[in-house]
Enzyme design. Sequence first.
Site, PDB file in Angstrom:
ATOM      1  N   SER A 111       0.765  -1.205  -0.169  1.00 17.68           N
ATOM      2  CA  SER A 111      -0.052   0.113  -0.098  1.00 17.68           C
ATOM      3  C   SER A 111       0.800   1.281   0.038  1.00 17.68           C
ATOM      4  CB  SER A 111      -0.976  -0.125   1.015  1.00 17.68           C
ATOM      5  OG  SER A 111      -1.628   1.102   1.187  1.00 17.68           O
ATOM      6  N   ASN A 165       9.726   8.336   3.957  1.00 22.42           N
ATOM      7  CA  ASN A 165       8.542   9.443   3.236  1.00 22.42           C
ATOM      8  C   ASN A 165       7.592   9.783   4.377  1.00 22.42           C
ATOM      9  OD1 ASN A 165       5.825   8.166   3.374  1.00 22.42           O
ATOM     10  ND2 ASN A 165       7.017   6.430   3.369  1.00 22.42           N
ATOM     11  N   GLY A 184       1.905  11.003   4.528  1.00 25.32           N
ATOM     12  CA  GLY A 184       0.704  11.304   5.403  1.00 25.32           C
ATOM     13  C   GLY A 184      -0.700  11.028   4.769  1.00 25.32           C
ATOM     14  N   LEU A 185      -0.646   9.959   4.133  1.00 26.01           N
ATOM     15  CA  LEU A 185      -2.063   9.332   3.664  1.00 26.01           C
ATOM     16  C   LEU A 185      -2.763  10.431   2.831  1.00 26.01           C
ATOM     17  CD1 LEU A 185      -3.149   7.637   6.994  1.00 26.01           C
ATOM     18  CD2 LEU A 185      -2.231   6.667   4.865  1.00 26.01           C
ATOM     19  N   CYS A 216       0.886   3.646  10.500  1.00 24.33           N
ATOM     20  CA  CYS A 216       1.466   4.923   9.586  1.00 24.33           C
ATOM     21  C   CYS A 216       2.089   5.667  10.348  1.00 24.33           C
ATOM     22  CB  CYS A 216       0.280   5.533   8.913  1.00 24.33           C
ATOM     23  SG  CYS A 216       0.861   6.791   7.690  1.00 24.33           S
ATOM     24  N   GLY A 243      12.800   0.389   2.300  1.00 24.09           N
ATOM     25  CA  GLY A 243      13.754  -0.188   1.458  1.00 24.09           C
ATOM     26  C   GLY A 243      14.537  -1.189   2.172  1.00 24.09           C
ATOM     27  N   GLY A 268       7.201  -2.978  -1.762  1.00 30.25           N
ATOM     28  CA  GLY A 268       6.828  -1.391  -1.729  1.00 30.25           C
ATOM     29  C   GLY A 268       7.941  -0.592  -2.502  1.00 30.25           C
ATOM     30  N   THR A 269       8.633  -0.177  -1.788  1.00 31.09           N
ATOM     31  CA  THR A 269       9.824   0.698  -2.237  1.00 31.09           C
ATOM     32  C   THR A 269      10.514   0.276  -3.597  1.00 31.09           C
ATOM     33  OG1 THR A 269      10.057   1.542   0.066  1.00 31.09           O
ATOM     34  CG2 THR A 269      12.065   2.060  -1.690  1.00 31.09           C
TER      35      THR A 269
HETATM   36  C1  LIG Z   1       5.875   6.469  -0.258  1.00 31.89           C
HETATM   37  C2  LIG Z   1       5.276   5.491   0.738  1.00 31.89           C
HETATM   38  C3  LIG Z   1       3.809   5.620   0.915  1.00 31.89           C
HETATM   39  C4  LIG Z   1       3.160   4.741   1.878  1.00 31.89           C
HETATM   40  N1  LIG Z   1       2.016   4.714   2.111  1.00 31.89           N
HETATM   41  C5  LIG Z   1       1.301   3.775   2.906  1.00 31.89           C
HETATM   42  C6  LIG Z   1      -0.220   3.682   2.953  1.00 31.89           C
HETATM   43  O1  LIG Z   1      -0.610   4.654   2.518  1.00 31.89           O
HETATM   44  N2  LIG Z   1      -0.581   2.505   3.931  1.00 31.89           N
HETATM   45  C7  LIG Z   1       0.291   1.722   4.246  1.00 31.89           C
HETATM   46  O2  LIG Z   1      -0.147   0.844   5.078  1.00 31.89           O
HETATM   47  N3  LIG Z   1       1.631   1.614   3.994  1.00 31.89           N
HETATM   48  C8  LIG Z   1       2.270   2.577   3.291  1.00 31.89           C
HETATM   49  N4  LIG Z   1       3.520   2.646   3.423  1.00 31.89           N
HETATM   50  C9  LIG Z   1       4.128   1.673   3.723  1.00 31.89           C
HETATM   51  C10 LIG Z   1       4.663   0.358   2.785  1.00 31.89           C
HETATM   52  O3  LIG Z   1       3.584  -0.188   2.394  1.00 31.89           O
HETATM   53  C11 LIG Z   1       5.574  -0.730   3.462  1.00 31.89           C
HETATM   54  O4  LIG Z   1       4.801  -1.196   4.776  1.00 31.89           O
HETATM   55  C12 LIG Z   1       6.944  -0.141   3.760  1.00 31.89           C
HETATM   56  O5  LIG Z   1       7.355   0.999   2.779  1.00 31.89           O
HETATM   57  C13 LIG Z   1       8.006  -1.168   3.786  1.00 31.89           C
HETATM   58  O6  LIG Z   1       8.122  -1.909   2.625  1.00 31.89           O
HETATM   59  P1  LIG Z   1       8.973  -1.704   1.426  1.00 31.89           P
HETATM   60  O7  LIG Z   1      10.499  -1.708   2.281  1.00 31.89           O
HETATM   61  O8  LIG Z   1       8.994  -2.800   0.664  1.00 31.89           O
HETATM   62  O9  LIG Z   1       8.605  -0.346   1.186  1.00 31.89           O
HETATM   63  C14 LIG Z   1       4.025   3.477   2.237  1.00 31.89           C
HETATM   64  C15 LIG Z   1       5.575   3.520   2.167  1.00 31.89           C
HETATM   65  C16 LIG Z   1       6.147   4.448   1.100  1.00 31.89           C
HETATM   66  C17 LIG Z   1       7.523   4.474   0.780  1.00 31.89           C
END
Ligand SMILES: Cc1cc2nc3c(=O)[nH]c(=O)nc-3n(C[C@H](O)[C@H](O)[C@H](O)COP(=O)(O)O)c2cc1C
Lengths: 303, 303, 259, 259
Positions: free
Chosen positions: B21, B69, B72-73, B130, B217, B265-266
């Site tokens: 997400s 990041n 902020g939703l 969040c 990341g 995600g990232t």
């Molecule tokens: C730019 C950005 C926006 C995100 N927005 C949300 C979000 O709206 N809801 C949520 O549950 N997690 C959000 N996350 C968290 C990611 O879903 C994930 O849990 C987190 O980035 C770790 O995984 P990754 O290392 O693969 O990115 C966000 C992450 C990033 C980098």
Amino acid sequence: MADLKVNIGGLELKNPVMTASGCSGFGTELTDFFDVSGLGAILLKGLTLKNRDGNKYPRMAETPSGMLNAVGLQNKGVDYFISKIYPEIKHLDCALIANVNGSTIEEYVELTRIINELEHIAAIELNISCPNVKEGGMAFGVSCPHAGAVTREVRKACSKPLIVKLSPNVTDITDIARVVESEGADAVSLINTLLGMAIDAEKRIPLLSTVTGGLSGPAIKPVALRMVWQVSKVVKIPVIGLGGIMNATDAIEFFLAGASAVQVGTALFKDPLIPLHIVDGIDNYLERHHFGSINQIIGGLQM
Amino acid sequence: MADLKVNIGGLELKNPVMTASGCSGFGTELTDFFDVSGLGAILLKGLTLKNRDGNKYPRMAETPSGMLNAVGLQNKGVDYFISKIYPEIKHLDCALIANVNGSTIEEYVELTRIINELEHIAAIELNISCPNVKEGGMAFGVSCPHAGAVTREVRKACSKPLIVKLSPNVTDITDIARVVESEGADAVSLINTLLGMAIDAEKRIPLLSTVTGGLSGPAIKPVALRMVWQVSKVVKIPVIGLGGIMNATDAIEFFLAGASAVQVGTALFKDPLIPLHIVDGIDNYLERHHFGSINQIIGGLQM
Amino acid sequence: MSKKAVTELTVLENLPCGRNQSMLVLQGEHDLLPVKPGQFVNVEIPDNKEVFLRRPFSVFRVDEERRLLTLLVKDLGKGSHSLMQVGTGRKLNIIYPLGNGFTFPVTGDRPLAVGGGSGVAPLLFLASLAASAGIKMDVLLGARSAADHIPVNTVAEDIRCFFTTEDGSLGASGLVTDHQVMKQLDSYNRIYTCGPLPMMKAVAALAKTKSVTCEVSLENLMACGFGVCLCCIEPTVEGNQCVCTQGPVFNVNDLLWQI
Amino acid sequence: MSKKAVTELTVLENLPCGRNQSMLVLQGEHDLLPVKPGQFVNVEIPDNKEVFLRRPFSVFRVDEERRLLTLLVKDLGKGSHSLMQVGTGRKLNIIYPLGNGFTFPVTGDRPLAVGGGSGVAPLLFLASLAASAGIKMDVLLGARSAADHIPVNTVAEDIRCFFTTEDGSLGASGLVTDHQVMKQLDSYNRIYTCGPLPMMKAVAALAKTKSVTCEVSLENLMACGFGVCLCCIEPTVEGNQCVCTQGPVFNVNDLLWQI
Ligand SMILES: Cc1cc2nc3c(=O)[nH]c(=O)nc-3n(C[C@H](O)[C@H](O)[C@H](O)COP(=O)(O)O)c2cc1C
Ligand SMILES: Cc1cc2nc3c(=O)[nH]c(=O)nc-3n(C[C@H](O)[C@H](O)[C@H](O)COP(=O)(O)OP(=O)(O)OC[C@H]3O[C@@H](n4cnc5c(N)ncnc54)[C@H](O)[C@@H]3O)c2cc1C
Ligand SMILES: Cc1cc2nc3c(=O)[nH]c(=O)nc-3n(C[C@H](O)[C@H](O)[C@H](O)COP(=O)(O)OP(=O)(O)OC[C@H]3O[C@@H](n4cnc5c(N)ncnc54)[C@H](O)[C@@H]3O)c2cc1C
Ligand SMILES: Cc1cc2nc3c(=O)[nH]c(=O)nc-3n(C[C@H](O)[C@H](O)[C@H](O)COP(=O)(O)O)c2cc1C
Ligand code: FES
Ligand code: FES
């Protein structure tokens, strides 16, 4: 040359750059490379009352921009330290700080009492945040009552400046920082390693003999910086910042976030001379920005 | 082709690779690049009841092997979602999972109730982690009573599979996982971002408008892996693993640690095709190691 | 002067040297610090975003006059692979000299070196310095196939070198432990071995049955390479010792190997 | 067919092009996707361990037939510095085409482009396509000194180009806003600007006083470049918009700039 002297809870340092515990041995390994009088202080490898073999091999795994370790406080015990190592290092022209560990409060106190007698140990760092030992270690650092109790008792046995080293593996590090401050810590150092894990996908085994270990290096810098910033806002005692510091810019970030001194850990494995480069770089930064003293940038983040 | 189907608390997925997400928009941005039917599921950008502008620019800072990041939703609210976005995505040949956010339990419940009515939403991910909102968000995810309460109430409003997304910014993530399991979660996903901070040393200002933000990341992978391993040992519901997954090997590590599915995600920012490469890579791994099904490696770490 | 240095050396040559192996000739701007056979350098890996720590490599050859230090790099993973791609003219940052090195043979010694895999470099360095000192050392090298061996002409002429290959494509067929010289261990009074663990253990076991002194050079994972991290430890009769400072060379009797 | 692609292009040339600036000519193996002036590519930075994310660069030139895509890279930090060192023959991974692009001028338009810093590329791309379409566009470029400008011969011949330098070493002395053409804005009906924020704001302010339509191309920090992360936002009359998908080109009236 700008004024780099800092005072950490009564401990006068010629500059604010120390080596981190467990990453600089007992200092003698560094003297093979350079004159340690250029360092603010050396944090000695974690000590315990009795000999500890540490954990089994493998104890290390490389991770993205960092590493996991599971050394587990290997050391030959304080008697060996006093008879064999201390005589070799006590005349180094650099503050020496002992890193004190135990499985029980009694062990922490007894070890502190012994080390407190050593003239050339400038301060004591109470490690309540080692993630790699079964008993004690991090267990003290993640609970306010435990952190408070061990600090209180060690404080009674310690007439030197007392630094308490905090664990990042907590919901709110400011709670722990406040407790140890109220129990008499002269300074806090943070962060110790984040608890992590690595797996060999091909062999389907953990890469560390202990399965989990402590994450250090640049990867954790953003977390460390955040915690230093949070803690320095709520305590009055000096904060020593560490976690992923690789160069002078990283160090400056910690000062701006509120650290009064920094420690360099994992970076030493990449290059043992990094602490000296950092001292030079800080001096250069201060001159470039027209600050006469390091104290002018501590907590100097503009919001 | 090995059997890649997994069942996440009643949700059947053709393969265990989802997008995370906030990192894959509402799916339509991905369709510019590839056919999303190759994905296990898409986690939609975090939704709230009402429009949220999110935080001020700058919202992003690069860090060693990762990024912070502070979005902020930002989203236009659930009504806009239903009228403008949902019609565009509901026929995508890929499970869609809504990511639900609120400042109060009431908001969480109301939003869940609305989304629960949407036929083509396969499951709901309750985001109690969040770090970038002033109210709600992570505050729910770092306290057992709060996490339990919001899960309990949302559960009542939710007839779809309910996934609760956990915060890593806690002393013991297994406590939170156990509580949400006992309050009716069908699965947990972890980890959300670690709270971090970055500073511009030259300008002496924070790099994020919010000062602190969420670290994601590869840098956080060791922490994520450790938490997935800890949680999967203590809960019976499926665990969805995420945090720094960049390739199939990373994904395999999470399966071995106990994850039944993974989110990416990232990594999408580096290359939106990575989830598809991961699906291929998992298949290749299973064949190479003579496993007929992904289920044979879940929790398959040899100790 | 410092005993150890962090310094930059320039890549003078990076030559293929047997399958998936490179010979990396590095040149210093200033005089090199003295290096003994069995000692190693810790190399900062350039360019590869997935490599964080340095990688240790034994020294293969030193030319003091021309300030050359040569390594043999086998492609075993991320870091070694990157090193094999490094272009000439590029500077590599190294920390050296590290570790204890082999016990140098003395006149009258009849030494044998047995190596394979990434363990060939330090043994050939030792043999060549021994030869210069008038001590003839036999060297036995094993590999899967002829192509995996370093080219025969890379071995200095004054070293008697035997080869084994699993497929019989060069020298005797089989493992090093199957080779004729291993059946005549009585004719040697010192064995040096470096290479894959199973090989070293097999060699050490044979040496033990014949009561021949045996030194092994270990390749434990390292973080620092100079004794501060305690990650590279090996259990010994004296407790856990650091392979990077108290090794990499150990007398096999000091190790707790089950052989 | 996909609208956007993640693909590898080969570095055909990497030429110095003004002080601390390179012209990077990239060639595709297959036909390129169509790219409009103002659109950009997101480049994976090779080799640099300190760079994690891609870096966005505007397209400077496209040669469909030869499958060439050219960028102008200014040394502004870690990523751009690394790109300037990339050797020919090397493959670069890019995501493209990204962003909306400029509103293409129509016959009868009298357009002016004003640029500086890293904002020169998209304007010259636009001017050159406009010229091909028979629309004469004036271009005004500012820099600190002659050496900071792209070489005059790099500018296509059918573009009328004015230069300013702060030290007077090329063209008029001063900032772009001091230049003669900015005093005659009435003779234009469209202004395009890209470059440092203060410059763009000054240009936009002048355009506003003369009620000339003004499009600005923003360079907000980006993580993804294709609309999923919401990191690159700019406040607009429609709320926060993504510079990478709803921009980078905006009509200045849609922005909430205080000018
Ligand atoms: C730019 C950005 C926006 C995100 N927005 C949300 C979000 O709206 N809801 C949520 O549950 N997690 C959000 N996350 C968290 C990611 O879903 C994930 O849990 C987190 O980035 C770790 O995984 P990754 O290392 O693969 O990115 C966000 C992450 C990033 C980098
Ligand atoms: C003292 C010493 C001397 C050495 N001398 C040489 C030399 O002369 N020539 C040479 O080619 N290599 C030598 N090596 C090994 C060299 O350092 C390896 O190439 C390197 O450690 C592998 O790194 P990599 O980045 O290529 O592989 P990685 O990508 O880091 O690892 C690839 C795989 O190999 C495993 N692995 C890597 N190193 C080890 C190890 N030491 N023990 C067990 N598993 C391991 C990893 O876990 C992984 O599964 C020496 C090592 C030591 C400690
Ligand atoms: C749509 C778009 C088009 C672009 N087109 C071009 C182009 O054609 N040619 C060109 O040379 N560059 C262009 N850029 C900028 C290019 O991406 C920069 O070179 C790059 O962002 C700076 O990266 P770096 O790694 O070199 O610097 P870094 O080391 O990442 O940063 C150096 C310093 O610059 C600051 N900084 C970097 N980028 C920005 C930014 N966007 N806004 C504010 N501060 C910043 C950093 O905070 C830091 O202080 C474009 C950017 C965008 C968004
Ligand atoms: C190999 C290794 C051993 C360590 N041993 C100790 C120790 O004995 N006592 C201690 O307080 N911290 C120890 N630490 C933690 C470091 O002192 C430091 O808190 C941590 O590594 C974060 O800083 P860094 O990122 O600069 O390394 C150790 C860290 C490493 C990597
Ligand atoms: S590798 Fe650090 S002590 Fe040996
Ligand atoms: S950079 Fe990700 S949305 Fe624009």
